[in-house]
Design an enzyme around this catalytic site. Structure first.
Site, PDB file in Angstrom:
ATOM      1  N   LYS A 290     114.740 -28.802 -29.301  1.00 55.95           N
ATOM      2  CA  LYS A 290     115.670 -28.819 -28.160  1.00 55.95           C
ATOM      3  C   LYS A 290     117.024 -28.226 -28.555  1.00 55.95           C
ATOM      4  O   LYS A 290     117.690 -27.558 -27.748  1.00 55.95           O
ATOM      5  CB  LYS A 290     115.850 -30.262 -27.663  1.00 55.95           C
ATOM      6  CG  LYS A 290     116.846 -30.423 -26.514  1.00 55.95           C
ATOM      7  CD  LYS A 290     116.512 -29.554 -25.310  1.00 55.95           C
ATOM      8  CE  LYS A 290     117.205 -29.980 -24.030  1.00 55.95           C
ATOM      9  NZ  LYS A 290     118.626 -30.243 -24.108  1.00 55.95           N
TER      10      LYS A 290
ATOM     11  N   GLU B 215     119.812 -20.986 -24.748  1.00 50.97           N
ATOM     12  CA  GLU B 215     120.449 -21.099 -23.432  1.00 50.97           C
ATOM     13  C   GLU B 215     121.876 -20.540 -23.474  1.00 50.97           C
ATOM     14  O   GLU B 215     122.297 -19.831 -22.550  1.00 50.97           O
ATOM     15  CB  GLU B 215     120.452 -22.568 -23.020  1.00 50.97           C
ATOM     16  CG  GLU B 215     121.070 -22.884 -21.676  1.00 50.97           C
ATOM     17  CD  GLU B 215     121.085 -24.383 -21.440  1.00 50.97           C
ATOM     18  OE1 GLU B 215     122.183 -24.949 -21.280  1.00 50.97           O
ATOM     19  OE2 GLU B 215     120.009 -24.992 -21.435  1.00 50.97           O
TER      20      GLU B 215
END
Length: 338
Positions: free
Chosen positions: A189, A196
């Site tokens: 993550k 991102e």
């Protein structure tokens, strides 16, 4: 989406994502007990027939053994809540950290909880405020048998879907993945969030270049402090940026959920005047860059996107003043007004 194995989940933290996670689980036939220091947040979900409590002791008492406790908290307070919760639990209970904790902390916490007979699962959770309807992508670390025990919960939270062409249906194609032992979920993550950063930065920079494609139509001062624009006729376009974001959504190679969200924001506010441009970073980007350094893996795009966030917060102001001072010292250059 239905499940044949209803389970009970305890949720601590009812912020933007925690409240939606609980509703998604309950909607799929599971049972939930909730706690948050914000009593209004608890009351809101109690109105939807979810069991709310007012203390951690009551929270633990309402859960059947072996308990499953999901923490959806800011990384900065997760350890504080863990310290209060652990003495209340029993052997074989499971604690899931669904926030954005640093994976180094997961390794330490898993070892510490093991001494109490408790299991620790780190679960990187992606989906933002839209996860209630879209589902959440889950990246999970921990003991394989414990993760398997929790699979009905993960199935209910994940979005489901079809596998990529040439791939058989599996957990990953449903939107959740056991990535490995303690810390592996948050490691994946962490890198996800680093990616991102880079994707967001490139979309923003591209749209900014398009917005300034009218540079040749603007009056530019002719002085020693202003670089002239060569061939201003090449920059004589007044392009609607909101329309560009919208057209990129349809059939474009760069179409993505991030472009969808950008187009929606620009449709609501073409100049984005309500935003100052100060972009925060909650840690995952810098941790990703650190991992890249430790692994000797080149990551110039993610690194640059992190520096850009620092710049957006005026962290580079002193460096800029030093540059201006040097120009003044060696060339007598006088700053132009902003």
């Amino acid at each position: 989406m239905t499940t044949s194995r209803p389970m009970q989940l305890g949720m601590v933290g009812l912020g933007r994502m925690g409240a939606n996670l609980v509703q998604r689980v309950v909607r799929d036939g599971h049972h939930a007990v909730i706690f948050d220091v914000n009593h209004d947040a608890v009351a809101t979900l109690e109105a939807k027939d979810i069991v709310g409590v007012s203390s951690l002791q009551e929270f633990v008492d309402q859960l059947t053994t072996p308990r499953t406790v999901w923490l959806m908290l800011p990384a900065a307070i997760t350890q504080h809540v863990l310290d209060q919760l652990v003495p209340l639990l029993q052997a074989d209970d499971v604690i899931i950290d669904g926030g954005n904790s640093y994976y180094h902390d997961d390794i330490v916490r898993a070892a510490a909880l093991k001494e109490h007979g408790l299991h620790y699962v780190d679960c990187g959770t992606s989906g933002g405020v839209w996860g209630l309807e879209r589902g959440y992508s889950l990246m999970i670390g921990g003991e394989a048998d414990v993760v398997a025990r929790l699979e009905p919960i993960f199935e209910s939270i994940a979005p489901g879907g079809e596998p990529s062409p040439g791939r058989l249906a599996d957990q990953a194609s449903q939107g959740f993945l056991h990535c490995g032992p303690s810390g592996a979920g948050h490691f994946v993550k962490m890198v996800h969030n680093g990616v991102e950063y880079g994707m967001m930065a490139s979309i923003a920079e591209g749209l900014s270049i398009i917005k300034h494609a009218n540079a040749g139509l603007l009056v530019r001062e002719a002085d020693a402090e202003t670089a002239p624009l060569e061939n201003p006729e090449f920059y004589s376009y007044e392009i609607n940026v909101a329309d560009v974001a919208e057209v990129w959504r349809h059939g474009s190679v760069v179409s993505s959920w991030l472009v969808d969200l950008t187009a929606a924001a620009l449709a609501q506010s073409p100049e984005l005047a309500e935003f100052s441009g100060r972009v925060s970073d909650s840690g995952e980007g810098r941790w990703t860059v650190k991992a890249a350094i430790d692994e000797s893996v080149p990551a110039p795009v993610i690194s640059a996107s992190l520096w850009q966030r620092y710049e957006s917060r005026a962290e580079g102001d002193f460096a800029a003043r030093v540059l201006s001072a040097m120009r003044s010292q060696f060339g007598g250059h006088v700053e132009k007004p902003s």
